[in-house]
Design a protein around this motif. Structure first.
Motif: not given
Length: 163
Positions: A54-59, A135-140, A151-154
């Motif tokens: 998750x950190x790798x994706x955010x970076x 469905x099942x896919x998180x969006x940042x 702030x980041x909203x998922x």
């Protein structure tokens, strides 16, 4: 006169109970993340450090500064109503940060839903997104600058009821 008032109130109660706009059509999971180069210690209890993928994706998010630390401030699952805004309170007990979800359209023959997502801070809408969620896919969603970070909203569409 009292009898007419009672009948009217009873009819209104029945009509409200059958409101198709109050039908639950799905469920959404939201989380509020915070990226910072400072220490998250001052944020209080309930803050969870993020790590790994998750950190790798955010970076990798180009619109987000390369923060050293990412934490989760809170999360919640919330029903989505067919015709009304659904309010979510991702940080338990805090009304300083709220989210609303209102469905706009479902995509035929798929597990997708177009939602208006609003970010409310201290009873004032500050950001709005109009996105298609699957469905099942998180969006940042990149939220506002806050304290010494961002702030980041998922948002993740957990399920969607079949028509």
């Amino acid at each position: 006169m009292r009898m007419l008032t009672l009948i009217y109130l009873a009819l209104m109660a029945v009509a409200g109970a059958q409101d198709p706009g109050k039908e639950v059509i799905g469920r959404v999971r939201t989380a509020v993340l915070f990226g910072t180069n400072g220490s998250p210690d001052s944020l209080g209890d309930g803050v969870v450090s993020l790590g790994g993928s998750e950190v790798a994706r955010l970076r990798q998010v180009a619109k987000l500064e390369p923060y050293e630390t990412f934490v989760k401030l809170g999360s919640v699952d919330q029903d989505i109503l067919r015709g009304y805004k659904s309010w979510a309170q991702p940080i338990n007990g805090s009304q300083a940060l709220m989210l609303t979800f209102q469905p706009q359209a479902s995509i035929k023959e798929s597990r997708k839903l177009r939602l208006d997502v609003e970010y409310w801070q201290k009873s004032k809408m500050t950001l709005r997104w109009d996105r298609v969620f699957e469905v099942g896919k998180r969006v940042y969603l990149i939220g506002p600058k806050w304290r010494d970070g961002n702030l980041i909203i998922t948002v993740e569409l957990v399920n969607l009821k079949a028509k």
